[in-house]
Design a protein around this motif. Structure first.
Motif, PDB file in Angstrom:
ATOM      1  N   UNK A 223       0.890  -1.175   0.000  1.00  0.00           N
ATOM      2  CA  UNK A 223       0.000   0.000   0.000  1.00  0.00           C
ATOM      3  C   UNK A 223       0.919   1.214   0.000  1.00  0.00           C
ATOM      4  N   UNK A 224       0.364   2.415  -0.137  1.00  0.00           N
ATOM      5  CA  UNK A 224       1.256   3.581  -0.135  1.00  0.00           C
ATOM      6  C   UNK A 224       2.101   3.690   1.121  1.00  0.00           C
ATOM      7  N   UNK A 225       1.659   3.091   2.220  1.00  0.00           N
ATOM      8  CA  UNK A 225       2.435   3.237   3.450  1.00  0.00           C
ATOM      9  C   UNK A 225       2.728   1.900   4.110  1.00  0.00           C
ATOM     10  N   UNK A 256       4.161   3.181   8.053  1.00  0.00           N
ATOM     11  CA  UNK A 256       4.487   4.481   8.655  1.00  0.00           C
ATOM     12  C   UNK A 256       3.248   5.344   8.723  1.00  0.00           C
ATOM     13  N   UNK A 257       3.317   6.388   9.503  1.00  0.00           N
ATOM     14  CA  UNK A 257       2.157   7.258   9.668  1.00  0.00           C
ATOM     15  C   UNK A 257       2.594   8.592  10.240  1.00  0.00           C
TER      16      UNK A 257
ATOM     17  N   UNK B  56       8.775  14.786   7.013  1.00  0.00           N
ATOM     18  CA  UNK B  56       7.568  13.988   6.798  1.00  0.00           C
ATOM     19  C   UNK B  56       6.404  14.917   6.452  1.00  0.00           C
ATOM     20  N   UNK B  64      -3.457  10.171   1.026  1.00  0.00           N
ATOM     21  CA  UNK B  64      -3.662   9.056   0.085  1.00  0.00           C
ATOM     22  C   UNK B  64      -5.123   8.876  -0.336  1.00  0.00           C
ATOM     23  N   UNK B 116       0.922   1.886  -7.329  1.00  0.00           N
ATOM     24  CA  UNK B 116       1.416   2.700  -6.226  1.00  0.00           C
ATOM     25  C   UNK B 116       2.447   3.714  -6.714  1.00  0.00           C
TER      26      UNK B 116
END
Lengths: 257, 522
Positions: A223-225, A256-257, B56, B64, B116
């Motif tokens: 997934x993107x993260x 990650x987040x 970040x 997203x 992605x």
């Protein structure tokens, strides 16, 4: 738990330290799935969680299963902190053990620019949760350099220091890993990186020799993260007095987040 | 407005347009091609900093959410690959194969876009190592691109929350790093008049077409998303995505790169800083492309010129300068923008009122593209619309102008129309035969055709019958609206207005400023 077992399990799970890197299939951190790091830290203020399992089939011991859970935080630009745990089962006929709490700090000194390699270092502290065990200090220097175009090479030099060794234990032992990574699927797909490593590590006890081991791994963006990873490792040669692990598998998930 | 006033206004418009370039001193002259200049001696320190210093992105529940419009997300992913592959090919000795082998590889990715978003640094590692400072600027501004789109695509935020978050994202972008791109409008003619300008489009027209196609989508998607429901966003992208994939990517006849305010005028009016920053980012791409393609520049000079190109568009280079300020002796510091459109810098030979637009000729950006009556400052009064068809987007004053302008254009079209509720934009999408549809339940239209001088009084769209009635009640003293009947979408669609009585075609100083012979223009 003896130092040799702790060190062996560390190698099983988060290998040479508690630190991992940003969640991108092409950003590489120790334990996910192989032992080596590349020289990039997490982004500033980035948070990441990594989870992994590892199983090993040693030659003279029973099957062992370990897990690793780690939280990372980009505390400063080009630097991150981490905290992790590494519970495990079996291996020496033991039942469940919580293992040590791993604290770490990673700093990237420079990115790769033109022909100058990327350089980073990390410091880890392994604090046992069981009585009678001693704290371990891990030091690692990391250099990452591109080969021809997409292949990257990662040299990790390790020192592990036991401030209060027991009789027969080494106060310091050393290791080196040469890792390689290559994005797979270009120019049609862009979500997978292949990894390989060759590692030399000194035994933890006085008089023990070196172990040469090799590993292969894959990291895949799902997934993107989030990234999943798989790896296998094998000890190719072991020195005097060392246990050999002919086959070891690793799998993990990072987000990650 | 009474008849006399209407006529006077119309005559004034016609005469103003006709006189636009009648006085010698007002006639813009093309900016001559500039001599090669070295970068300044004191470049910002971060440009030499070997650390990555990555930050970040701002956290948000919207991150997203672009993946909720998966075809758009995939196309944007392919754009990242397309940019990177071309840059990598250029710096690894593949420039000669750019129009053939590299183009074919990139085209395949565009036709089979990745699920992605790949890290651009992974695809162009050689380029990234060579121009690390440039990659920082690109990457950080691409994060702003991605996050603003995520906000707009979020189904969980209100219109007001999205506006506020986009402002916050801009502040985060601008305040977090020393390498933010200036939000000021820049003189695009000057930036495109460097000694190397045009080299890339001349040597690699197909690949340049791809780049400008990417930039078209990266602009057009904003108005497509702005104020639209998730369903409307997906339905619009069926039209926009097809236009992008079948036409815009493969155009090699563009005069200039697509400008943000051309493709998303509504968003550009609301967020001019962001519109300018994205135009300046896209111009930086053009500057770098041209530097890399100019065969007269040696390796060292290319590096120096890329440093200068980055420096030219940095916010720090234009600190303490303001929109509409202009250094008469240095066009690098010309921050004039078009009247009523602070989100776009000056274009070739343009004035603050007039700009040349390919396919349309000279246009007055303050006027309706269909009837030439002055456009509203914003859409808060329920006046204003845009028409998107065949890759262009035009501002119009009323819904009749929108409908009739779209009807004059073959193919599918999208109308975005102000309603009495500033938070609700009415979006109409036509099929190939010109039949309009809307996902909004029962929009109501007013149309009592008269002079276009006050067309926004008698041609409007409403979200409900109650809003229609309220408007008539509030305008009970307007004799033109006496007996006006509410029209359904179907009834309104079948109508066709007369040719606007107010239309006047502006005249520019030359037929097409982009087609002046080399010696004449520069």
């Amino acid at each position: 738990m003896t130092r040799s077992l702790r060190i062996g399990l560390a190698a099983l799970t988060l290998a040479s330290g508690p630190l991992g890197l940003a969640v991108d299939h092409d950003n590489l951190g120790a334990g996910r799935p192989l032992r080596f790091d590349d020289a990039e830290s997490l982004s500033f203020r980035e948070m990441a969680v990594e989870f992994g399992v590892v199983g090993e089939f040693p030659r003279r011991r029973t099957f062992g299963l370990g897990a690793a859970l780690e939280f990372q935080y980009g505390v400063l630009p080009d630097s991150h902190l981490s905290i992790g745990v590494e519970p495990h089962w079996g291996g020496h006929g033991e039942s469940f053990e919580f293992g040590a709490i791993e604290l770490g700090f990673f700093h990237s000194f420079r990115q790769e620019i033109r022909n100058h390699p990327a350089v980073a270092a990390k410091v880890g502290l392994s604090q046992p949760t069981e009585r009678g065990e001693s704290t371990l200090l891990h030091l690692r220097g990391i250099v990452t350099k591109t080969g021809r175009q997409y292949d990257r090479w990662h040299l990790n030099l390790d020192a592990e220091i036991l401030p209060d060794p027991k009789p027969g234990e080494r106060r310091a032992r050393y290791g080196a890993i040469l890792g390689a990574s290559l994005p797979l699927g270009y120019p049609r797909s862009f979500d997978t990186t292949g990894l390989a490593e060759l590692a030399f590590q000194q035994g933890p006890l006085d008089g023990q020799g070196w172990t040469l081991s090799a590993g292969l791994g894959l990291r895949r963006q799902i997934t993107p993260r989030a990234v999943i990873d798989f790896g296998i490792q094998s000890d190719l040669a072991t020195g005097r007095g060392m246990d050999s692990v002919p086959f070891r598998f690793l799998a993990g998930y990072s987000t990650n987040f | 407005m009474n008849w006399t006033a209407t006529t006077c206004a119309a005559l004034a418009l016609v005469s103003a347009a006709g006189l636009a370039f009648s006085q010698e001193e007002e006639t813009p002259k093309p900016i001559p091609r500039q001599a090669l200049e070295p970068p300044p001696k004191e470049l910002p320190r971060w440009m030499r900093d070997p650390r990555l210093g990555e930050i970040y992105p701002r956290r948000g529940r919207y991150n997203f959410d672009v993946y909720r419009i998966e075809p758009l997300a995939r196309d944007l992913n392919a754009i990242a690959v397309g940019h990177s592959m071309v840059y990598e090919a250029i710096v690894t000795g593949g420039a000669e194969r750019l129009e053939t082998q590299t183009y074919a590889i990139v085209d395949r990715v565009l036709r089979h876009p990745p699920k992605l978003m790949p890290a651009e640094r992974s695809i162009s590692p050689t380029f990234g190592r060579k121009y690390a400072f440039l990659e920082k600027v690109f990457d950080w501004t691409h994060v702003l691109h991605a996050q603003t789109v995520d906000v707009l695509a979020s189904p969980r935020m209100t219109h007001a929350e999205k506006d506020a978050e986009i402002e916050a994202l801009w502040n985060f972008y601008f305040d977090s790093v020393p390498y933010a791109i200036t939000p000021l409008p820049m003189n695009m003619e000057y930036l495109d008049a460097q000694s190397y300008s045009g080299a890339f489009r001349k040597r690699y027209p197909k690949v340049n077409g791809l780049f400008w196609g990417y930039h078209w989508l990266q602009g057009a998607m904003y108005d497509m998303l702005y104020g639209a429901t998730p369903l409307e966003q997906r339905l619009q992208y069926e039209v926009v995505g097809e236009q992008y994939r079948t036409v815009e990517l493969y155009r090699t006849d563009r005069d200039f790169m697509p400008m943000f305010a051309d493709t998303s005028p509504q968003f550009a009016r609301r967020f001019p800083k962001i519109a300018n920053a994205f135009d300046n980012l896209h111009m930086l791409h053009d500057l770098v492309n041209d530097i890399l393609a100019d065969p007269t520049l040696g390796e060292l000079e290319r590096d120096r010129q890329i440093q200068r190109a980055v420096w030219m568009i940095l916010a720090s280079t234009h600190a303490h300068e303001s929109p509409m300020e202009r250094d008469p002796h240095n066009a690098l510091h010309d921050h004039r923008h078009f009247e009523g459109l602070p989100g776009m810098g000056m274009m070739k030979m343009s004035t603050p009122e007039l700009m040349y637009m390919q396919g349309f000729g000279w246009m007055n950006l303050t006027e309706c593209a269909h009837c030439s009556v002055r456009l509203p400052e914003d859409w808060s009064e329920g006046v204003g619309a845009t028409v998107s068809a065949q890759g262009w987007t035009m501002n119009v004053r009323c819904v009749l102008c929108a409908r009739d302008m779209a009807a004059e254009t073959p193919g599918r079209a999208i109308l975005r129309i102000a309603t009495e509720d500033p938070t609700q934009i009415l979006i109409l999408i036509s099929d190939e035969e010109g039949h309009w549809s809307s996902v909004r339940k029962d929009p109501v239209f007013l149309e009592v055709e008269g002079s276009h001088a006050d067309c926004s009084d008698w041609s409007r769209a409403f979200t409900s019958r109650a809003a229609f009635d309220a408007y008539l009640k509030a305008n009970a003293d307007n004799p033109d609206l006496k007996g006006a009947k509410p029209l359904t979408l179907e009834e309104w669609s079948e109508r066709e207005g007369k040719k606007p009585d107010t239309y006047a075609r502006p005249k520019g100083p030359v037929p097409n400023p982009y087609r002046i012979e080399e010696g004449e223009a520069r």
